[in-house]
Write an enzyme that holds these catalytic residues in place. Structure first.
Site, PDB file in Angstrom:
ATOM      1  N   CYS A   1       1.183   9.080  -5.838  1.00  0.00           N
ATOM      2  CA  CYS A   1       1.558   9.689  -4.574  1.00  0.00           C
ATOM      3  C   CYS A   1       2.326   8.669  -3.740  1.00  0.00           C
ATOM      4  O   CYS A   1       2.236   7.470  -3.977  1.00  0.00           O
ATOM      5  CB  CYS A   1       0.316  10.133  -3.822  1.00  0.00           C
ATOM      6  SG  CYS A   1      -0.747  11.172  -4.826  1.00  0.00           S
TER       7      CYS A   1
ATOM      8  N   ASN B   1      -3.808   7.229  -2.476  1.00  0.00           N
ATOM      9  CA  ASN B   1      -3.217   7.259  -3.812  1.00  0.00           C
ATOM     10  C   ASN B   1      -4.251   6.679  -4.762  1.00  0.00           C
ATOM     11  O   ASN B   1      -4.729   5.562  -4.548  1.00  0.00           O
ATOM     12  CB  ASN B   1      -1.941   6.405  -3.811  1.00  0.00           C
ATOM     13  CG  ASN B   1      -1.258   6.403  -5.156  1.00  0.00           C
ATOM     14  OD1 ASN B   1      -1.539   7.240  -6.005  1.00  0.00           O
ATOM     15  ND2 ASN B   1      -0.349   5.458  -5.351  1.00  0.00           N
TER      16      ASN B   1
ATOM     17  N   LYS C   1       7.378   9.147 -10.627  1.00  0.00           N
ATOM     18  CA  LYS C   1       8.101   7.933 -11.015  1.00  0.00           C
ATOM     19  C   LYS C   1       7.165   6.844 -11.522  1.00  0.00           C
ATOM     20  O   LYS C   1       7.426   6.228 -12.542  1.00  0.00           O
ATOM     21  CB  LYS C   1       8.910   7.426  -9.812  1.00  0.00           C
ATOM     22  CG  LYS C   1       9.757   6.201 -10.096  1.00  0.00           C
ATOM     23  CD  LYS C   1      10.865   6.514 -11.063  1.00  0.00           C
ATOM     24  CE  LYS C   1      11.732   5.315 -11.373  1.00  0.00           C
ATOM     25  NZ  LYS C   1      12.533   5.528 -12.590  1.00  0.00           N
TER      26      LYS C   1
END
Ligand code: AGP
Length: 615
Positions: free
Chosen positions: A2, A100, A610
């Site tokens: 995230c 995250n 990513k």
């Protein structure tokens, strides 16, 4: 996975946070949200899907304030839905969190808090963090945000990056990092400070950054920042000056980041080589590797660990290091490595290759190697990332920020880095004659030009993509040093166009996959003028004999191959070891153009992020 952004200062927080999230959307796009302190209250806006949905919501229902946090989500626990989107707020409305990572013990924590009367508003693991902070603030932490967050962090299992804001102490944001779930960069400004999971989110505002290490907690105010360990020991922050240019993190005239990054490769490879290769006396220097001649001579083995595209880069690097440094190389998936009790000693170097420097599987492999006494080396693009920091020595890719989820320029730069590493090790180990070394060093001088010439042929690739974009299965074949390029070509296609594609060692085709070939199966064959050229020609014949549509990737001037294949994409003639770096470029362009023809979301392909910071 995230993306996280935080701001505290005198400016309007919402546009700064949303702008930062936009630069991080590649990290996750299942939902997005912001929380801002407005008139002593926490105001939250969240929406599912892309950031544009949140932006529309904020336009209709703006929030104004000078302190806030934001998040883009890649869902793990709880479906992508508004109530599962971050930021999550505590039941008492006092605390709000973005996160995250995965709270591995969230179920028992949730049960415990529920038993105390906490009502959860989401199915996420993250929500337990904020409810826990609220409980601890009421009890032992006496309302102090830093202390409540510090105490809460000690309950959490797993790896985390967390940012918390409280209405009770509006003068601060608190950030924590535990393990390798992702970085926490604190960007220092004048009378304002930023927090981000990745540098590009805040690079436009500051280049002075502090990176939190694992088990550190930062209290970030507008006028400064203090850091301590989770055990309460003060930490003297180290400030890094980031050299990246914010412009290079923007899309410019290109339609997609991936397209921009493909076309940047002449420059990015030049930057990878610059300052490390001395063409006048044919030597390579890699000072950040921290390797003496004695160290290099003592090495008996190198083990490369990496994931995805970086793993394929490692497969190419094996050819470089074995050939130029005469050092035995094994290449392993980061995600597999530690599950087989690897045999390591201090004469083995473990080389991790990672664009983000944050891939949790690769970091776990590094940890395993470190615990067994191996020397840790890393090839990393993201400056200041974990993989760079924990290694005994590193080589930076110098490719600049890579935003497109599909890795392109980092792939070519990491291959160049391994070529440099191989030459450097060969030099230190004394295994190359001066003439051999001179030849390999001088070859590099032509590489950026070869890359540019390859890119000039983009129109031929685009025209071919138009003809091929409706096929649903592709086979990519390569042999020797170009076999990993077949794997990478296939990965690029499946990632961004959702077409099924397989990369295969060409010589293995007859042992099974040949059964798949018919007139609906385009076969991309890498048939460059090298030691296996004749073998690749016979592979092309075999595919043609079964009705396959053959696309040959061939060396300029090879007219013979055109008599065998249905389509030919030419690349300039290059030294055999550098061929993979050239050959991958038309395959990147092909995948990109096919995806564009199919109307796919090139920079944010479905289900991907990513950097993969969960196991
Ligand atoms: C590449 O196109 C992929 N998105 C993916 O395979 C990536 O290479 C992999 O996740 C490893 O990432 P890293 O280099 O940041 O460690």
């Amino acid at each position: 996975m995230c993306g996280i952004v935080g701001y505290i200062g005198a400016l309007r927080a919402t546009p700064l946070i949303v702008d930062g999230l936009q630069r991080l959307e590649y990290r996750g796009y299942d939902s997005a949200g912001v929380a801002v302190l407005a008139d002593g209250q926490i105001e939250i806006r969240r929406d599912v899907g892309k950031l544009s949905n949140l932006q529309a919501r904020l336009q209709a229902d703006p929030i104004d304030g000078t302190t806030g946090i934001g998040h883009t989500r890649w869902a793990t626990h709880g479906v992508p839905a508004e109530h599962n989107a971050h930021p999550h707020i505590s039941m008492d409305g006092e605390f709000v969190v973005v996160h995250n990572g995965i709270v591995e013990n969230y179920l028992p924590l949730r049960d415990e808090l529920s038993a105390e009367g906490v009502q959860f508003a989401s199915e996420t693991d993250t929500e337990v963090i904020v409810q826990l902070i609220a409980r601890l603030a009421q009890n032992g932490a006496h309302g102090d945000l830093t202390e409540a967050t510090r105490q809460a962090a000690t309950y959490l299992r797993g790896s985390h990056a967390i940012v918390v804001m409280s209405r009770r102490q509006p003068d601060r944001l608190v950030a924590v990092r535990i393990g390798n779930a992702g970085g926490v960069a604190i960007g220092l400004g004048q009378g304002e400070n930023y927090i981000a999971s990745d540098i590009p989110a805040i690079l436009e505002h500051t280049r002075q950054m502090i990176f939190l290490e694992s088990r550190q907690i930062a209290t970030v105010r507008a006028d400064g920042c203090t850091i301590q360990t989770l055990d309460g020991h003060p930490v003297e922050p180290q400030i890094h000056a980031i050299a990246w240019d914010p412009v290079s993190a923007a899309k410019g005239e290109y339609k997609h980041f991936m397209q921009k990054e493909i076309f940047e490769q002449g420059r990015s490879i030049t930057d990878t080589i610059r300052g490390r290769v001395h063409f006048d006396h044919n030597t390579v220097t890699l000072p950040d590797l921290n390797l003496t001649e004695a160290d290099a001579r003592a090495l008996t083995r190198l083990v490369t660990v990496a994931c995805g595209t970086s793993y394929y880069s490692g497969l190419v690097g094996k050819f470089y290091i074995e050939q130029l440094a005469r050092l035995n190389v094994e290449v392993d998936y980061g995600s597999e490595y530690r599950y087989r009790d690897p045999i390591l000693d201090h004469n083995t170097a473990v080389l991790s290759i990672t664009q983000s420097g944050e891939t949790v599987d690769t970091l776990a492999a590094m940890e395993e190697a470190q615990s067994k006494g191996a020397r840790l080396l890393s090839i990393v693009n993201a400056i200041g990332s974990q993989a760079m920091r924990v290694a005994d020595g590193h080589i930076s890719m110098n490719a600049g920020p890579e935003i497109g989820v599909a890795s392109t320029k980092a792939f070519t730069s990491s291959m160049v880095d391994q070529y440099l590493l191989a030459l450097y090790l060969g030099q230190l180990r004394g295994v190359l004659t001066p003439d051999q070394r001179a030849q390999h060093v001088q070859d590099l001088a032509h590489l950026p030009d070869l890359v540019s010439r390859t890119l000039e042929r983009h129109e031929a690739v685009e025209a071919l993509a138009q003809q091929l974009h409706h096929f649903t299965d592709f086979l990519y074949l390569g042999r020797g040093i170009n076999y990993p390029i077949a794997l990478e070509g296939a990965l690029k296609l499946k990632e961004i166009s959702y077409i099924h594609a397989e990369g295969y060692p060409a010589g293995e085709m007859k042992h099974g996959p040949i059964a798949l070939i018919d007139e609906n199966m385009p076969v991309v064959a890498i048939a460059l003028k090298d030691a296996v050229y004749d073998k690749m020609i016979s592979q092309i014949e075999q595919a043609k004999a079964r009705g396959g549509i053959v696309i040959a990737l061939a060396t300029e001037g090879d007219t013979f191959v055109a008599t065998k294949a249905d389509h030919v994409l030419y690349v300039p003639e290059a030294p055999a070891l550098l061929n993979p770096i050239i050959a991958v470029i038309p395959l990147q362009l092909l995948a990109y153009s096919i995806a564009v023809w199919r109307g796919a979301d090139v920079d944010q392909p479905r289900n991907l992020a990513k950097s993969v910071t969960v196991e």
